[in-house]
Design an enzyme around this catalytic site. Sequence first.
Site, PDB file in Angstrom:
ATOM      1  N   ASP A   1       0.877  -1.157   0.000  1.00 13.91           N
ATOM      2  CA  ASP A   1       0.000   0.000   0.000  1.00 13.91           C
ATOM      3  C   ASP A   1       0.927   1.223   0.000  1.00 13.91           C
ATOM      4  OD1 ASP A   1      -2.394   1.626   0.499  1.00 13.91           O
ATOM      5  OD2 ASP A   1      -1.566   1.850   2.510  1.00 13.91           O
TER       6      ASP A   1
ATOM      7  N   ASP B   1      -0.053   5.139   0.845  1.00 15.36           N
ATOM      8  CA  ASP B   1      -0.289   6.088   1.944  1.00 15.36           C
ATOM      9  C   ASP B   1      -0.379   5.352   3.279  1.00 15.36           C
ATOM     10  OD1 ASP B   1      -0.704   8.768   0.608  1.00 15.36           O
ATOM     11  OD2 ASP B   1      -2.141   7.545  -0.508  1.00 15.36           O
TER      12      ASP B   1
ATOM     13  N   ASP C   1      -1.342  -0.789   5.996  1.00 19.05           N
ATOM     14  CA  ASP C   1      -1.483  -0.182   7.331  1.00 19.05           C
ATOM     15  C   ASP C   1      -2.922  -0.097   7.817  1.00 19.05           C
ATOM     16  OD1 ASP C   1      -1.996   1.895   5.316  1.00 19.05           O
ATOM     17  OD2 ASP C   1      -2.136   3.253   7.016  1.00 19.05           O
TER      18      ASP C   1
END
Length: 216
Positions: free
Chosen positions: A9, A11, A161
Amino acid sequence: MNPKVIIFDFDGTIADSLEVLVNISNRLAVQFGYKQTSIDELAQIQNLTSREIIKQSGISIFKVPFLVKKVKAELSSEVKSLSLFPGMKEALIELHGLGNKLVIISSNSKPNIVAFLEHNNLAEIFYYIYSGSTIFGKDKVINRFIRQENIDVDDVIYVGDETRDIESAKKSKVIAIAVSWGFNTKEVLAKQQPDFLIEQPSELIDILKKQEVTAG
């Protein structure tokens, strides 16, 4: 070490963009019909899943794709000011140096991602970058990528995250690594039962070494 395909991922996993994204989101709150997020509220929503956050915000689910598009457009002027999380650059370079294929799948725009990577001298180490509306559909993108590249699903690792990252990895039946330095807290990530939950980027190399020993 047997090379892996490691999907990241962007961001909250590679780029520390939370503060900038919150500021942009608050600026767009009136336009899209949801309430702004204060510092105190931010700490609270980091313990929620992505679906719970959208529900609590009050925004219509039909407006979410348009909001994401607007956020990406506004982020373009600030993306070069974003920082890498401590230790991430070194981990990425080492993972690439060990022969692994590094991939990014993100709802952020490809120009934003490429600009950030170029600014940090990392553009050349990524094999593939996918940008699209992947709020709750990353598993479909992962599956399509695996088919297109004819990759063994056992050789794929996903690193993210947020709870939705773990959900997508599990749906795609790939190894799910959750990182505690991004948006969701360690506690809420643990509830999703990722294969690994790490606190610093260097642990990615440790995991790959353990995978190699297990495979051997």
